[in-house]
Design an enzyme around this catalytic site. Sequence first.
Site, PDB file in Angstrom:
ATOM      1  N   HIS A  12       0.833  -1.220   0.000  1.00  0.00           N
ATOM      2  CA  HIS A  12       0.000   0.000   0.000  1.00  0.00           C
ATOM      3  C   HIS A  12       0.869   1.272   0.000  1.00  0.00           C
ATOM      4  O   HIS A  12       0.528   2.278   0.614  1.00  0.00           O
ATOM      5  CB  HIS A  12      -1.017  -0.026   1.158  1.00  0.00           C
ATOM      6  CG  HIS A  12      -0.422  -0.130   2.527  1.00  0.00           C
ATOM      7  ND1 HIS A  12      -0.980  -0.894   3.527  1.00  0.00           N
ATOM      8  CD2 HIS A  12       0.669   0.444   3.082  1.00  0.00           C
ATOM      9  CE1 HIS A  12      -0.255  -0.785   4.618  1.00  0.00           C
ATOM     10  NE2 HIS A  12       0.745   0.026   4.381  1.00  0.00           N
ATOM     11  N   HIS A  59      -1.223   4.894   9.647  1.00  0.00           N
ATOM     12  CA  HIS A  59       0.134   5.426   9.782  1.00  0.00           C
ATOM     13  C   HIS A  59       0.081   6.758  10.531  1.00  0.00           C
ATOM     14  O   HIS A  59       0.371   7.810   9.969  1.00  0.00           O
ATOM     15  CB  HIS A  59       0.773   5.602   8.418  1.00  0.00           C
ATOM     16  CG  HIS A  59       0.805   4.339   7.590  1.00  0.00           C
ATOM     17  ND1 HIS A  59      -0.310   3.831   6.963  1.00  0.00           N
ATOM     18  CD2 HIS A  59       1.805   3.485   7.306  1.00  0.00           C
ATOM     19  CE1 HIS A  59       0.018   2.711   6.320  1.00  0.00           C
ATOM     20  NE2 HIS A  59       1.287   2.481   6.512  1.00  0.00           N
ATOM     21  N   HIS A 193      10.763  -3.833   3.193  1.00  0.00           N
ATOM     22  CA  HIS A 193      11.176  -2.434   3.145  1.00  0.00           C
ATOM     23  C   HIS A 193      11.569  -1.952   4.536  1.00  0.00           C
ATOM     24  O   HIS A 193      11.058  -2.434   5.531  1.00  0.00           O
ATOM     25  CB  HIS A 193      10.108  -1.521   2.527  1.00  0.00           C
ATOM     26  CG  HIS A 193       8.789  -1.385   3.243  1.00  0.00           C
ATOM     27  ND1 HIS A 193       7.968  -2.441   3.557  1.00  0.00           N
ATOM     28  CD2 HIS A 193       8.128  -0.277   3.675  1.00  0.00           C
ATOM     29  CE1 HIS A 193       6.862  -1.988   4.143  1.00  0.00           C
ATOM     30  NE2 HIS A 193       6.927  -0.689   4.243  1.00  0.00           N
ATOM     31  N   GLU A 240       4.694  -5.380   8.413  1.00  0.00           N
ATOM     32  CA  GLU A 240       3.325  -5.209   7.894  1.00  0.00           C
ATOM     33  C   GLU A 240       2.787  -6.511   7.297  1.00  0.00           C
ATOM     34  O   GLU A 240       1.579  -6.709   7.219  1.00  0.00           O
ATOM     35  CB  GLU A 240       3.295  -4.108   6.819  1.00  0.00           C
ATOM     36  CG  GLU A 240       3.506  -2.712   7.374  1.00  0.00           C
ATOM     37  CD  GLU A 240       3.362  -1.626   6.306  1.00  0.00           C
ATOM     38  OE1 GLU A 240       3.199  -0.468   6.694  1.00  0.00           O
ATOM     39  OE2 GLU A 240       3.416  -1.927   5.093  1.00  0.00           O
TER      40      GLU A 240
HETATM   41 FE   LIG Z   1       2.219   0.863   5.605  1.00  0.00          FE
END
Ligand SMILES: [Fe+2]
Length: 280
Positions: A12, A59, A193, A240
């Site tokens: 996302h 977030h 990431h 995530e």
């Molecule tokens: Fe995220």
Amino acid sequence: MARLTAGLTTSHIPAVGAAMDLGKTGEDYWQPVFAGYDWTRQWETAQKPDVVVLVYNDHASAFDMKVIPTFAIGCADSFPIADEGWGPRPVPVVEGHADLAWHIAQSCILDEFDMTIINEMAVDHGLTVPLSLIFGQVAKWPVKVIPVAVNVVTYPPPTGNRCWLLGEAIARAVASYEEDLNVQIWGTGGMSHQLQGPRAGLINREWDTAFLDRLTADPEALRRMPHIEYLREAGSEGIELVMWLIMRGALGPKVRELHRHYHVPASNTAVGHIVLEPAP
Ligand SMILES: [Fe+2]
């Protein structure tokens, strides 16, 4: 009765949303990222789901250090688009399905998953970028959305196994809802990431590919994967990926992989996308 017909996962990445909003999808850098979603867009047009249970993480848009729910479910009729610093993304307001959401909340809590019920919540790129990737730039989202927000920002996030079990509980909840609805469940976030520290920019294609393989071939191993492996192999934000196990748990023991897309890089992240359906 409501039917859980398929599941998908997707990264996302906020820059992907910005690329769409700013009309950059045809640029050389972005074209291969979006090409991997062409199959899914066509498939989704035929599927015509009524509702998507969309698992994502906030977030610091709706929640901050004051309130950190491990599992939250959005039970409102609609969810405004969050302003993440550049104004809200130019995408339609997200319409909820309050009745099914309350049913899932009730079913999960009585099933011993103590969900936080959210009646007012802005939704950020974690939820809107997947909608944009699958439905494109539309005047109105063609589905109702039930946001399920998972804490993967502040330690400790839930374990993979707990996520899997929540998926199973959501599936039981959907199956016990009387209206005839076509429901999908999406897991978002990932893949490898890391946004900060000496390892910022970390990408692990080999590990990501194995994770995608194991979603179908060996999900039991993913259920038991400790947080430290996500951190070591997929970077600090790779955690995530535990959210994908909510989707995977909901689809039952066996699934069929319909489509897969993996691309590096988009922004500083590995894009991973997979479409699954329950198999007998
Ligand atoms: Fe995220």
